[in-house]
Motif scaffolding. Sequence first.
Motif, PDB file in Angstrom:
ATOM      1  N   UNK A  94       0.844  -1.162   0.000  1.00 34.07           N
ATOM      2  CA  UNK A  94       0.000   0.000   0.000  1.00 34.07           C
ATOM      3  C   UNK A  94       0.899   1.239   0.000  1.00 34.07           C
ATOM      4  N   UNK A  95       0.593   2.148  -0.889  1.00 32.03           N
ATOM      5  CA  UNK A  95       1.404   3.361  -0.999  1.00 32.03           C
ATOM      6  C   UNK A  95       0.672   4.547  -0.368  1.00 32.03           C
ATOM      7  N   UNK A  96       1.417   5.597  -0.142  1.00 34.48           N
ATOM      8  CA  UNK A  96       0.810   6.814   0.352  1.00 34.48           C
ATOM      9  C   UNK A  96      -0.214   7.364  -0.622  1.00 34.48           C
ATOM     10  N   UNK A  97       0.055   7.214  -1.912  1.00 38.09           N
ATOM     11  CA  UNK A  97      -0.898   7.663  -2.933  1.00 38.09           C
ATOM     12  C   UNK A  97      -2.208   6.878  -2.841  1.00 38.09           C
ATOM     13  N   UNK A  98      -2.128   5.583  -2.523  1.00 34.63           N
ATOM     14  CA  UNK A  98      -3.338   4.771  -2.341  1.00 34.63           C
ATOM     15  C   UNK A  98      -4.183   5.322  -1.193  1.00 34.63           C
ATOM     16  N   UNK A  99      -3.516   5.675  -0.100  1.00 31.44           N
ATOM     17  CA  UNK A  99      -4.216   6.189   1.081  1.00 31.44           C
ATOM     18  C   UNK A  99      -4.859   7.532   0.769  1.00 31.44           C
ATOM     19  N   UNK A 100      -4.115   8.415   0.107  1.00 34.17           N
ATOM     20  CA  UNK A 100      -4.650   9.731  -0.249  1.00 34.17           C
ATOM     21  C   UNK A 100      -5.845   9.574  -1.193  1.00 34.17           C
ATOM     22  N   UNK A 101      -5.758   8.664  -2.138  1.00 35.29           N
ATOM     23  CA  UNK A 101      -6.891   8.409  -3.044  1.00 35.29           C
ATOM     24  C   UNK A 101      -8.096   7.892  -2.264  1.00 35.29           C
ATOM     25  N   UNK A 102      -7.859   6.996  -1.312  1.00 29.93           N
ATOM     26  CA  UNK A 102      -8.936   6.469  -0.464  1.00 29.93           C
ATOM     27  C   UNK A 102      -9.627   7.597   0.296  1.00 29.93           C
ATOM     28  N   UNK A 103      -8.854   8.601   0.700  1.00 24.55           N
ATOM     29  CA  UNK A 103      -9.392   9.730   1.460  1.00 24.55           C
ATOM     30  C   UNK A 103      -9.924  10.831   0.547  1.00 24.55           C
ATOM     31  N   UNK A 104     -10.102  10.543  -0.725  1.00 28.59           N
ATOM     32  CA  UNK A 104     -10.672  11.519  -1.637  1.00 28.59           C
ATOM     33  C   UNK A 104      -9.721  12.627  -2.028  1.00 28.59           C
ATOM     34  N   UNK A 105      -8.425  12.343  -1.995  1.00 33.14           N
ATOM     35  CA  UNK A 105      -7.429  13.325  -2.394  1.00 33.14           C
ATOM     36  C   UNK A 105      -6.921  14.190  -1.260  1.00 33.14           C
ATOM     37  N   UNK A 106      -7.382  13.927  -0.051  1.00 42.04           N
ATOM     38  CA  UNK A 106      -6.962  14.716   1.101  1.00 42.04           C
ATOM     39  C   UNK A 106      -5.678  14.142   1.675  1.00 42.04           C
ATOM     40  N   UNK A 107      -4.708  14.987   1.986  1.00 39.57           N
ATOM     41  CA  UNK A 107      -3.510  14.533   2.682  1.00 39.57           C
ATOM     42  C   UNK A 107      -2.278  14.534   1.816  1.00 39.57           C
ATOM     43  N   UNK A 108      -1.169  14.259   2.461  1.00 40.95           N
ATOM     44  CA  UNK A 108       0.146  14.243   1.839  1.00 40.95           C
ATOM     45  C   UNK A 108       0.549  12.783   1.627  1.00 40.95           C
ATOM     46  N   UNK A 109       0.853  12.423   0.392  1.00 35.56           N
ATOM     47  CA  UNK A 109       1.163  11.026   0.066  1.00 35.56           C
ATOM     48  C   UNK A 109       2.427  10.534   0.765  1.00 35.56           C
TER      49      UNK A 109
END
Length: 100
Positions: free
Chosen positions: A1-16
């Motif tokens: 799981x990448x930081x980009x995956x997490x940010x995408x899961x959160x609707x683009x919110x956050x720093x990858x």
Amino acid sequence: MTGADVVAFMGGFGDATVAGRHAQVITTLAKSYTRGGGFTAAGEPLPDVAAAIMTATARLTVNPEQLIEKVTGPVSRRGGFYSWSLPETAVLNRYRRRAG
């Protein structure tokens, strides 16, 4: 799981970058909690374990300071990663190896 995956899961919110570091920590905690259960021989989490890791990582990423309540302008966020949530615990307990 990448930081980009997490940010995408959160609707683009956050720093990858930050989300990626948090994903590594939460993955390590999950692997420790289950004593390696729920992970492939290559160390990758099974899909349900990955979902638990994703949701816990999202909570940590949105509130890295672990404040009870965080207000940014008109947006208020509550909670963070204090422990596994009930659904995450249910998933991880399926794989947890218990003593005895």
